[in-house]
Write a protein that holds these residues in place. Structure first.
Motif, mmCIF file in Angstrom:
data_model
loop_
_atom_site.group_PDB
_atom_site.id
_atom_site.type_symbol
_atom_site.label_atom_id
_atom_site.label_comp_id
_atom_site.label_asym_id
_atom_site.label_seq_id
_atom_site.Cartn_x
_atom_site.Cartn_y
_atom_site.Cartn_z
ATOM 1 N N ILE A 96 0.822 -1.211 0.000
ATOM 2 C CA ILE A 96 0.000 0.000 0.000
ATOM 3 C C ILE A 96 0.861 1.269 0.000
ATOM 4 O O ILE A 96 0.317 2.375 0.129
ATOM 5 N N ARG A 97 2.165 1.145 -0.136
ATOM 6 C CA ARG A 97 3.043 2.317 -0.052
ATOM 7 C C ARG A 97 2.795 3.316 -1.184
ATOM 8 O O ARG A 97 3.050 4.509 -1.026
ATOM 9 N N HIS A 98 2.297 2.863 -2.298
ATOM 10 C CA HIS A 98 2.082 3.753 -3.450
ATOM 11 C C HIS A 98 0.597 4.006 -3.692
ATOM 12 O O HIS A 98 0.213 4.394 -4.802
ATOM 13 N N ASP A 99 -0.217 3.815 -2.647
ATOM 14 C CA ASP A 99 -1.652 4.082 -2.758
ATOM 15 C C ASP A 99 -1.887 5.562 -2.437
ATOM 16 O O ASP A 99 -2.046 5.954 -1.280
ATOM 17 N N GLU A 100 -1.899 6.396 -3.462
ATOM 18 C CA GLU A 100 -2.036 7.837 -3.264
ATOM 19 C C GLU A 100 -3.431 8.217 -2.771
ATOM 20 O O GLU A 100 -3.583 9.189 -2.033
ATOM 21 N N ALA A 101 -4.455 7.472 -3.189
ATOM 22 C CA ALA A 101 -5.818 7.796 -2.743
ATOM 23 C C ALA A 101 -5.957 7.604 -1.238
ATOM 24 O O ALA A 101 -6.525 8.454 -0.541
ATOM 25 N N ALA A 102 -5.409 6.504 -0.722
ATOM 26 C CA ALA A 102 -5.483 6.267 0.719
ATOM 27 C C ALA A 102 -4.632 7.267 1.488
ATOM 28 O O ALA A 102 -5.006 7.718 2.578
ATOM 29 N N ARG A 103 -3.487 7.653 0.923
ATOM 30 C CA ARG A 103 -2.620 8.631 1.592
ATOM 31 C C ARG A 103 -3.318 9.981 1.718
ATOM 32 O O ARG A 103 -3.310 10.617 2.783
ATOM 33 N N GLU A 104 -3.939 10.446 0.632
ATOM 34 C CA GLU A 104 -4.650 11.718 0.676
ATOM 35 C C GLU A 104 -5.898 11.640 1.537
ATOM 36 O O GLU A 104 -6.312 12.653 2.117
ATOM 37 N N LEU A 105 -6.484 10.458 1.618
ATOM 38 C CA LEU A 105 -7.707 10.299 2.410
ATOM 39 C C LEU A 105 -7.448 10.580 3.881
ATOM 40 O O LEU A 105 -8.277 11.182 4.571
ATOM 41 N N PHE A 106 -6.290 10.170 4.392
ATOM 42 C CA PHE A 106 -5.942 10.392 5.789
ATOM 43 C C PHE A 106 -5.038 11.608 5.984
ATOM 44 O O PHE A 106 -4.595 11.870 7.091
ATOM 45 N N GLY A 107 -4.747 12.334 4.925
ATOM 46 C CA GLY A 107 -3.931 13.526 5.038
ATOM 47 C C GLY A 107 -2.505 13.249 5.449
ATOM 48 O O GLY A 107 -1.906 14.024 6.216
ATOM 49 N N LEU A 108 -1.915 12.168 4.944
ATOM 50 C CA LEU A 108 -0.552 11.797 5.306
ATOM 51 C C LEU A 108 0.443 12.407 4.338
ATOM 52 O O LEU A 108 0.158 12.582 3.146
ATOM 53 N N GLY A 109 1.634 12.691 4.856
ATOM 54 C CA GLY A 109 2.695 13.164 3.975
ATOM 55 C C GLY A 109 3.258 12.045 3.130
ATOM 56 O O GLY A 109 3.591 12.242 1.960
ATOM 57 N N GLU A 110 3.350 10.853 3.711
ATOM 58 C CA GLU A 110 3.816 9.668 3.001
ATOM 59 C C GLU A 110 3.375 8.431 3.765
ATOM 60 O O GLU A 110 3.065 8.492 4.957
ATOM 61 N N ILE A 111 3.334 7.320 3.072
ATOM 62 C CA ILE A 111 3.105 6.025 3.704
ATOM 63 C C ILE A 111 4.475 5.415 3.957
ATOM 64 O O ILE A 111 5.210 5.096 3.021
ATOM 65 N N VAL A 112 4.829 5.261 5.215
ATOM 66 C CA VAL A 112 6.184 4.854 5.583
ATOM 67 C C VAL A 112 6.378 3.368 5.307
ATOM 68 O O VAL A 112 5.423 2.630 5.026
ATOM 69 N N SER A 113 7.594 2.924 5.424
ATOM 70 C CA SER A 113 7.937 1.533 5.149
ATOM 71 C C SER A 113 7.570 0.642 6.334
ATOM 72 O O SER A 113 7.284 1.118 7.436
ATOM 73 N N ASP A 114 7.589 -0.650 6.087
ATOM 74 C CA ASP A 114 7.276 -1.603 7.154
ATOM 75 C C ASP A 114 8.342 -1.592 8.236
ATOM 76 O O ASP A 114 8.050 -1.826 9.415
ATOM 77 N N ALA A 115 9.607 -1.303 7.892
ATOM 78 C CA ALA A 115 10.669 -1.250 8.899
ATOM 79 C C ALA A 115 10.453 -0.095 9.871
ATOM 80 O O ALA A 115 10.727 -0.230 11.071
ATOM 81 N N THR A 116 9.935 1.025 9.402
ATOM 82 C CA THR A 116 9.676 2.165 10.278
ATOM 83 C C THR A 116 8.566 1.841 11.274
ATOM 84 O O THR A 116 8.662 2.156 12.463
ATOM 85 N N VAL A 117 7.506 1.202 10.799
ATOM 86 C CA VAL A 117 6.411 0.827 11.694
ATOM 87 C C VAL A 117 6.869 -0.234 12.689
ATOM 88 O O VAL A 117 6.499 -0.211 13.867
ATOM 89 N N ARG A 118 7.710 -1.154 12.249
ATOM 90 C CA ARG A 118 8.205 -2.200 13.139
ATOM 91 C C ARG A 118 9.078 -1.612 14.248
ATOM 92 O O ARG A 118 8.958 -1.999 15.414
ATOM 93 N N ARG A 119 9.945 -0.682 13.906
ATOM 94 C CA ARG A 119 10.793 -0.061 14.927
ATOM 95 C C ARG A 119 9.962 0.747 15.919
ATOM 96 O O ARG A 119 10.269 0.780 17.117
ATOM 97 N N ALA A 120 8.919 1.398 15.438
ATOM 98 C CA ALA A 120 8.069 2.177 16.345
ATOM 99 C C ALA A 120 7.309 1.275 17.304
ATOM 100 O O ALA A 120 7.119 1.618 18.482
ATOM 101 N N ASN A 121 6.885 0.117 16.845
ATOM 102 C CA ASN A 121 6.134 -0.793 17.697
ATOM 103 C C ASN A 121 7.015 -1.539 18.683
ATOM 104 O O ASN A 121 6.494 -2.239 19.560
ATOM 105 N N GLU A 122 8.319 -1.426 18.548
ATOM 106 C CA GLU A 122 9.199 -2.041 19.533
ATOM 107 C C GLU A 122 9.224 -1.265 20.848
ATOM 108 O O GLU A 122 9.684 -1.772 21.862
#
Length: 285
Positions: A96-122
């Motif tokens: 879903i990293r290149h889903d621009e419709a979903a990104r704009e729907l939630f007002g995100l600057g970018e959809i981050v990578s899975d490694a970024t989410v994994r490090r945050a959840n640690e």
């Protein structure tokens, strides 16, 4: 109740929906099947109007100071999008990293990578998640309710923390986890889940988390009756207030161990032999 064809004619025109990225037009296609993302726009509108998503991002406990790091909103928004789109693993975020419709729907600057989410959840996010979960369901607890408890055996394929070889009726011999979930059955609201090792499949293994859940609520929001009162465990994880909860509900407390009146095995054998000799003498007389 209007007929289905009346509903189709009513919604043939585009619907103007406010979202984080601006106002969107949602077109209805009569005769087409609803996809898994069909309700994503309306759920994003719900998050915006209630302010839940904004509050979720504001006090996110992970903070990066680098200029090249991702923002809190992008990390939380990516995780929320992955959950809403049915992704069950970190690596699925790449789809879903290149889903621009979903990104704009939630007002995100970018959809981050899975490694970024994994490090945050640690990081330690349990208190943050529990606080926002209570914010959602606590206003509903003013009504009379009963907490139901259910245990689900989850077979595990691989090496994960807490995996043990225990009771597993679906895959005998396969290590597993046990999910002790607490929910309000009639309202279909999940209050929490306690993940236990494979051997802790008994109901009493999740009682400690249940008392912690009840202790966190004010007394006027306690359940009308605790599910699982058959488990005689009154101790609480927060210092003993579970005993007061047990007394208020009439739940039987845990039976205290009494000193055994039995002697040693040798004394028991001698007493049995003496009783046997006395009974023989009585029969002979």
């Amino acid at each position: 109740m209007p007929e289905p064809h009346d509903l189709v004619r009513r919604y043939e025109a585009a619907v103007d929906v406010p979202a984080f990225g601006g106002r969107l037009e949602v077109d209805w296609s009569p005769g087409e099947r609803v996809t898994s993302v069909g309700g994503l726009v309306f759920f994003a509108t719900f998050l915006k109007e209630t302010g839940l998503f904004d509050r979720l991002c504001e006090d996110f406990p992970v903070c990066y100071r680098s200029n090249n790091s991702s923002s809190k909103r992008d990390i939380v928004g990516t995780a929320v999008l992955a959950i809403l789109l049915g992704k069950t693993r970190y690596v699925h975020i790449e789809a879903i990293r290149h889903d621009e419709a979903a990104r704009e729907l939630f007002g995100l600057g970018e959809i981050v990578s899975d490694a970024t989410v994994r490090r945050a959840n640690e990081k330690k996010l349990d208190a943050w998640l529990l606080r926002h979960e209570r914010e959602v369901y606590e206003p509903l607890l003013v009504h009379r309710y009963v907490i139901d408890i259910d245990n689900t055996v989850k077979p595990i394929y691989g090496h994960q923390e807490g995996v043990e070889l225990g009771y597993n009726p679906i895959k005998p011999g396969r290590p597993s986890h046990n999910y002790h979930s607490f929910f309000i059955g009639k309202a279909r609201i999940a209050l929490g889940v306690d993940v236990r090792p494979g051997k802790q499949h008994f109901g009493r293994c999740g009682v400690k988390r249940l008392w912690a859940l009840i202790d966190a609520l004010p007394p006027n929001l306690w359940p009308a009756a605790p599910a699982g009162s058959r488990w005689s465990g009154g101790s609480s994880s927060t210092g003993g207030s579970g005993d007061a909860v047990c007394c208020s509900y009439g739940v039987p407390r845990r039976r205290r161990s009494r000193p055994s009146s039995r002697g040693s095995p040798a004394e028991n054998r001698r007493s049995r032999r003496s009783r046997l000799r006395s009974s023989r003498r009585f029969q002979q007389s």
